[in-house]
Design a protein around this motif. Sequence first.
Motif, short mmCIF file in Angstrom:
data_model
loop_
_atom_site.label_atom_id
_atom_site.label_comp_id
_atom_site.label_asym_id
_atom_site.label_seq_id
_atom_site.Cartn_x
_atom_site.Cartn_y
_atom_site.Cartn_z
N GLY A 138 3.85 -4.20 22.19
CA GLY A 138 3.43 -5.50 21.68
C GLY A 138 2.20 -5.48 20.80
N TRP A 139 1.90 -4.34 20.20
CA TRP A 139 0.72 -4.22 19.35
C TRP A 139 0.88 -5.06 18.09
CZ3 TRP A 139 -0.51 0.43 15.73
CH2 TRP A 139 -1.85 0.34 15.29
N SER A 140 -0.21 -5.74 17.69
CA SER A 140 -0.22 -6.55 16.47
C SER A 140 -1.39 -6.11 15.59
CB SER A 140 -0.33 -8.04 16.81
OG SER A 140 0.73 -8.45 17.65
N PRO A 141 -1.22 -5.04 14.82
CA PRO A 141 -2.35 -4.53 14.01
C PRO A 141 -2.67 -5.45 12.86
CG PRO A 141 -0.34 -3.33 13.49
CD PRO A 141 -0.01 -4.22 14.65
N GLN A 142 -3.95 -5.45 12.49
CA GLN A 142 -4.44 -6.23 11.35
C GLN A 142 -4.97 -5.24 10.30
OE1 GLN A 142 -4.01 -9.59 11.66
NE2 GLN A 142 -3.18 -9.15 13.69
N GLY A 143 -5.58 -5.75 9.25
CA GLY A 143 -6.24 -4.89 8.28
C GLY A 143 -5.26 -4.14 7.38
N GLY A 144 -5.83 -3.34 6.48
CA GLY A 144 -5.04 -2.60 5.51
C GLY A 144 -4.96 -1.13 5.82
N PRO A 145 -4.03 -0.41 5.18
CA PRO A 145 -3.84 1.01 5.49
C PRO A 145 -4.91 1.92 4.88
CG PRO A 145 -2.29 0.31 3.79
CD PRO A 145 -3.01 -0.93 4.25
N LEU A 146 -5.51 1.53 3.76
CA LEU A 146 -6.46 2.43 3.10
C LEU A 146 -7.71 2.69 3.95
CD1 LEU A 146 -6.21 1.33 -0.65
CD2 LEU A 146 -5.20 3.33 0.48
N PRO A 147 -8.36 1.67 4.53
CA PRO A 147 -9.50 1.97 5.40
C PRO A 147 -9.12 2.83 6.59
CG PRO A 147 -9.49 -0.36 4.80
CD PRO A 147 -8.19 0.22 4.34
N VAL A 148 -7.92 2.59 7.14
CA VAL A 148 -7.46 3.39 8.28
C VAL A 148 -7.29 4.84 7.86
CG1 VAL A 148 -5.55 3.76 9.89
CG2 VAL A 148 -6.36 1.44 9.42
N ALA A 149 -6.65 5.06 6.70
CA ALA A 149 -6.43 6.43 6.23
C ALA A 149 -7.74 7.15 5.97
CB ALA A 149 -5.57 6.41 4.96
#
Length: 255
Positions: A138-149
């Motif tokens: 049931g995870w609901s991630p926010q934010g964008g992929p570039l900061p994560v990468a």
Amino acid sequence: MSTGTYSPRPGAAPVGRMIAAQAALETRMLLRNGEQLLLTVVIPSLLLVLFSTVDVVDTGAEKAVDFLAPGVLALAVMSTAFTGQAIATGFERRYGVLKRLGASPLPRWALMTAKTLSVLVTEVFQIALLTVIAFALGWSPQGGPLPVALLLVLGTAAFSGLGLLMAGTLRAEATLAAANLVFLLLLVGGGVVVPLEKFPDAARGVLELLPISALSGGLRDVLQGGAGMPWGDALVLAVWAVLGLGAAARFFRWE
């Protein structure tokens, strides 16, 4: 047909091909190692499922998995780039594997590059698996992929440098014990499953400067809070990466 058609052509393969071959070998060796699989796949997956479904720790989030998933992703990076790489490289050094590779046409910097590529490939599989498990919970991630990468790359560089430093300066048995001990300590005190707010203020100020805390905290700011690039956490990881890789390059002993 000329007489020289079947003459041997001795010489090293192109560096790019040597790096690719060594990286593939390193990846296969890592995935065949039961202890490495335990560290890199089984433990993070079990922690994510256990603490997301059983109310053991008060995470303070609406859903426990929203708090835990970023921390477990950080733990997966640490388990591969630091713990797994330190142990594997330490025993390669002890058994003379690195010494023999150092005498091969493969440059030493290319060997380190191949090991880093192997870590990155393994992390892709880890993150994909953990993401699937988190979504199932049931995870609901926010934010964008570039900061994560960017955070994941900086975290990999930081932990890789520290792992190589440990493997290149300690005996293999000491590396095995120290790497597993550090893994357990950072699991508890790095904000992975226990929020740093639960620790006393004095201890929290120190813990926030650890690479695992910066990585898990930065990922949580993006994936749970929907923030942009957490530059403070990125700076902490960059400093650890520079210090760790620089010290590893300076003090690493190949024999």
